[in-house]
Design an enzyme around this catalytic site. Structure first.
Site, mmCIF file in Angstrom:
data_model
loop_
_atom_site.group_PDB
_atom_site.id
_atom_site.type_symbol
_atom_site.label_atom_id
_atom_site.label_comp_id
_atom_site.label_asym_id
_atom_site.label_seq_id
_atom_site.Cartn_x
_atom_site.Cartn_y
_atom_site.Cartn_z
ATOM 1 N N ARG A 45 0.822 -1.219 0.000
ATOM 2 C CA ARG A 45 0.000 0.000 0.000
ATOM 3 C C ARG A 45 0.850 1.260 0.000
ATOM 4 N NH1 ARG A 45 -5.675 0.134 0.022
ATOM 5 N NH2 ARG A 45 -6.469 -1.896 0.581
ATOM 6 N N LYS A 141 -2.352 -20.043 5.505
ATOM 7 C CA LYS A 141 -3.356 -20.226 6.525
ATOM 8 C C LYS A 141 -3.522 -18.934 7.321
ATOM 9 C CE LYS A 141 -2.078 -22.328 10.503
ATOM 10 N NZ LYS A 141 -1.334 -21.521 11.476
ATOM 11 N N HIS A 171 3.435 -24.706 6.159
ATOM 12 C CA HIS A 171 4.897 -24.592 6.081
ATOM 13 C C HIS A 171 5.602 -25.814 6.695
ATOM 14 C CE1 HIS A 171 4.689 -23.019 10.209
ATOM 15 N NE2 HIS A 171 5.974 -23.252 10.318
ATOM 16 N N LYS A 175 9.426 -28.323 5.658
ATOM 17 C CA LYS A 175 10.601 -28.570 6.520
ATOM 18 C C LYS A 175 11.313 -29.827 6.025
ATOM 19 C CE LYS A 175 8.544 -26.510 10.681
ATOM 20 N NZ LYS A 175 9.377 -25.577 11.396
ATOM 21 N N GLU A 209 5.988 -25.409 21.909
ATOM 22 C CA GLU A 209 6.611 -24.102 21.668
ATOM 23 C C GLU A 209 6.840 -23.427 23.002
ATOM 24 O OE1 GLU A 209 5.233 -21.950 17.966
ATOM 25 O OE2 GLU A 209 3.356 -22.731 18.765
ATOM 26 N N ASP A 228 -5.154 -23.651 15.138
ATOM 27 C CA ASP A 228 -3.896 -23.042 14.691
ATOM 28 C C ASP A 228 -2.842 -24.090 14.351
ATOM 29 O OD1 ASP A 228 -2.160 -20.741 14.315
ATOM 30 O OD2 ASP A 228 -1.173 -21.305 16.189
ATOM 31 N N HIS A 233 -0.764 -28.548 10.800
ATOM 32 C CA HIS A 233 0.579 -29.122 10.951
ATOM 33 C C HIS A 233 0.559 -30.537 11.546
ATOM 34 C CE1 HIS A 233 1.505 -25.076 10.033
ATOM 35 N NE2 HIS A 233 1.552 -24.585 11.251
ATOM 36 N N LYS A 333 1.604 -23.687 23.592
ATOM 37 C CA LYS A 333 2.491 -22.527 23.703
ATOM 38 C C LYS A 333 2.965 -22.425 25.150
ATOM 39 C CE LYS A 333 1.066 -20.014 19.741
ATOM 40 N NZ LYS A 333 2.048 -20.398 18.748
HETATM 41 C C1 BG6 Z 1 2.163 -21.299 12.711
HETATM 42 C C2 BG6 Z 1 1.249 -20.976 13.850
HETATM 43 O O1 BG6 Z 1 1.450 -21.910 11.662
HETATM 44 O O2 BG6 Z 1 3.199 -22.180 13.146
HETATM 45 C C3 BG6 Z 1 2.037 -20.371 14.992
HETATM 46 O O3 BG6 Z 1 0.246 -20.073 13.421
HETATM 47 C C4 BG6 Z 1 3.208 -21.252 15.383
HETATM 48 O O4 BG6 Z 1 1.191 -20.133 16.122
HETATM 49 C C5 BG6 Z 1 4.032 -21.636 14.160
HETATM 50 O O5 BG6 Z 1 4.001 -20.533 16.307
HETATM 51 C C6 BG6 Z 1 5.063 -22.684 14.525
HETATM 52 O O6 BG6 Z 1 5.929 -22.887 13.443
HETATM 53 P P1 BG6 Z 1 7.431 -23.387 13.673
HETATM 54 O O7 BG6 Z 1 7.968 -23.546 12.281
HETATM 55 O O8 BG6 Z 1 8.119 -22.313 14.469
HETATM 56 O O9 BG6 Z 1 7.341 -24.673 14.427
#
Ligand code: BG6
Length: 486
Positions: A45, A141, A171, A175, A209, A228, A233, A333
């Site tokens: 923007r 996502k 993602h 990996k 995490e 999430d 994942h 988390k």
């Molecule tokens: C994301 C989540 O998809 O993956 C986050 O939205 C999370 O909340 C993250 O922290 C974790 O990814 P990674 O690669 O750090 O394990």
């Protein structure tokens, strides 16, 4: 062959673009994996001038764990690819203007924006006439928060694009260690005969995490750990562990097999959420010897929230290979450590000819460490050297560290792999809409069950391994979670 295409990052002045996408593109450039004429367009923007945009891009690229160093020469050639385009991606006029500047090559549109504006952006692309059969669309996502809202977003994409053009990112699939799951299972002969309910007792998947939800509290509060992390994942990891051999090493063959696993997941609903799931929310505590606030004490937090920041699930796959083998999943988390791993727990040996504690023989495990200390460990029983009358046994791990085994190889970031695959037109590591529909259906069952039974998250101390009931989930089955070994 390098694919000639231009990459337009819509939301190109945003956090994801700076933190992940440009550093990945820089690495691909440095490794000569982008065609000479490929342009990278940061579509934004106009928050930044061109100079500030580039400065910021370099700052984030230098900060990336995967890039290691940025040298002036390759940065100069990388910058020549970069365009900064100011405009409104929901305006057909601006999209047309963009195409004029870029020329006739194929375009990859990477939507690094909230899904709420996918619809007007796709509509504008359609109206501008920039979409041909070879145009590709990448979306991030969260793709919905339920099956119904996923369908709305997906239908929007289908108004302008077809399935073969859409790259839905998870993602985790990019990996290295996650891709290696396929190699491990399908390129080695000794796992397959044991990879079933006759020899495997259960499977554990942990994605822990140590960070909290602070910084993106409002997004997270609408989502929670189940939507999430598990819906995408963790379920993708389960699929890769559990799927059958694909007919061929091709995108749709692999995705067909993953889909079958999702469809075989036993539904968890109001009648079983209580026995099959545990929800948690972190309270104040300490992580890495630092005091950290509780979830509802984070900056921008509401004083009360019933969102789970931890979830543990006993998942069951109802098919011939896995009937009776629970897959225990947990993610949270503000846990004690940041790590992701998969534990395959084998059954005990049947004939115990050695007269020792029977539990000590229950220790064959394959531990697949996804992050950090990426590697694989095979735990097995050995005789302790010595002259004792009885045979003393000890469980020792055969340990493969990827860093040591492949010391001459750089491990690329997930985004490098995924962006490169988009430019090559390879959809293997992207989720097909039927996979996502199935995943949402399974997750919706749990969410409805929680609502119907008013199952609220239990508090757990930041820096712990989640609520006590998460331990109970396995203890009542006579099992226990694998401790993290740093
Ligand atoms: C994301 C989540 O998809 O993956 C986050 O939205 C999370 O909340 C993250 O922290 C974790 O990814 P990674 O690669 O750090 O394990």
């Amino acid at each position: 062959m390098l694919n000639i295409c231009n990459i337009v990052i819509v939301g190109g002045e945003g956090d994801l673009a700076f933190r992940k996408l440009y550093p990945a593109l820089y690495s691909l450039h440095k490794e000569n994996l982008l065609a000479d004429c490929t342009k990278v367009v940061g579509f934004g923007r106009g928050k930044f001038s061109y100079e500030d945009f580039l400065t910021n891009m370099r700052k984030w690229t230098e900060a990336s764990d995967y890039v290691k160093s940025v040298d002036d020469e390759s940065w100069a050639s990388f910058s020549e690819r970069i365009m900064h385009f100011n405009g409104d991606a929901t305006s057909a006029k601006d999209i047309k203007r963009l195409q004029k500047e870029m020329g006739p090559e194929e375009i990859v549109f990477y939507l690094s924006t909230p899904p709420s504006i996918f619809a007007p952006i796709c509509k504008a692309m359609g109206e501008a006439g920039v979409v041909t059969d070879s145009t590709r669309l990448v979306v991030e996502k969260p793709l919905g928060e339920s099956l119904a809202s996923f369908n709305v977003i997906n239908d929007t994409l289908f108004e302008t694009f077809e399935e073969h053009q859409i790259y839905r990112i998870d993602h985790y699939l990019g990996k290295e260690t996650v891709q290696n799951l396929l190699a491990l299972r399908f390129a080695n002969i000794f796992f397959e005969p044991l990879w079933n309910r006759n020899y495997i007792d259960h499977v554990q998947v942990t994605v822990a995490e140590s960070v909290g939800a602070g910084g993106r509290w409002n997004y997270y509060d609408e989502s929670g750990a189940l939507r999430d992390m598990v819906q995408n994942h963790l379920l993708q990891l389960v699929c890769l562990v559990a799927m059958e051999f694909p007919a061929r090493n091709e995108a749709d063959d692999i995705r067909d097999e993953k889909l079958k696993i999702i469809r075989c997941l036993k539904p968890i609903d109001a009648s079983s959420v209580h026995t099959h799931t545990v929800r948690g929310q972190y309270a104040r505590g300490s992580v890495d010897n630092k005091l950290v606030p509780g979830y509802v004490e984070e900056k921008d937090a509401k004083a009360k929230s019933n969102t789970e920041t931890f979830v543990a699930i006993k998942a069951e796959i109802e098919n011939n290979r896995w009937q009776g083998v629970p897959f225990y999943l947990r993610t949270g988390k503000r846990m004690a450590d940041r790590y992701s791993e998969i534990v395959i727990q084998f059954k005990p040996v049947i004939f115990k000819f050695i007269d020792v504690d029977p539990n000590a023989l229950n220790n064959n495990q394959l531990v697949i460490r996804l992050q950090p200390n990426e590697g694989i460990e095979m735990k097995m029983m050995n005789k302790v050297p010595g002259l004792n009358e009885s045979m003393d046994l000890q469980n020792v791990g055969l340990n493969l560290s990827f860093e040591e085994a492949f010391e001459d190889h750089r491990s690329p970031s997930a985004y490098e792999r995924l962006i490169l695959d988009v430019t090559r037109g390879d959809q293997t590591l992207f989720m097909r809409s039927d996979e996502l529909r199935g995943a949402w259906e399974w997750v919706d069952g749990m969410i409805d069950g929680w609502e119907a039974t008013r199952q609220l998250p239990q508090k757990y101390k930041a820096g712990s391994n989640g609520p006590d009931d998460a331990l109970g989930l396995l203890i009542k089955d006579g099992r226990k979670w694998q401790d993290f070994e740093a």
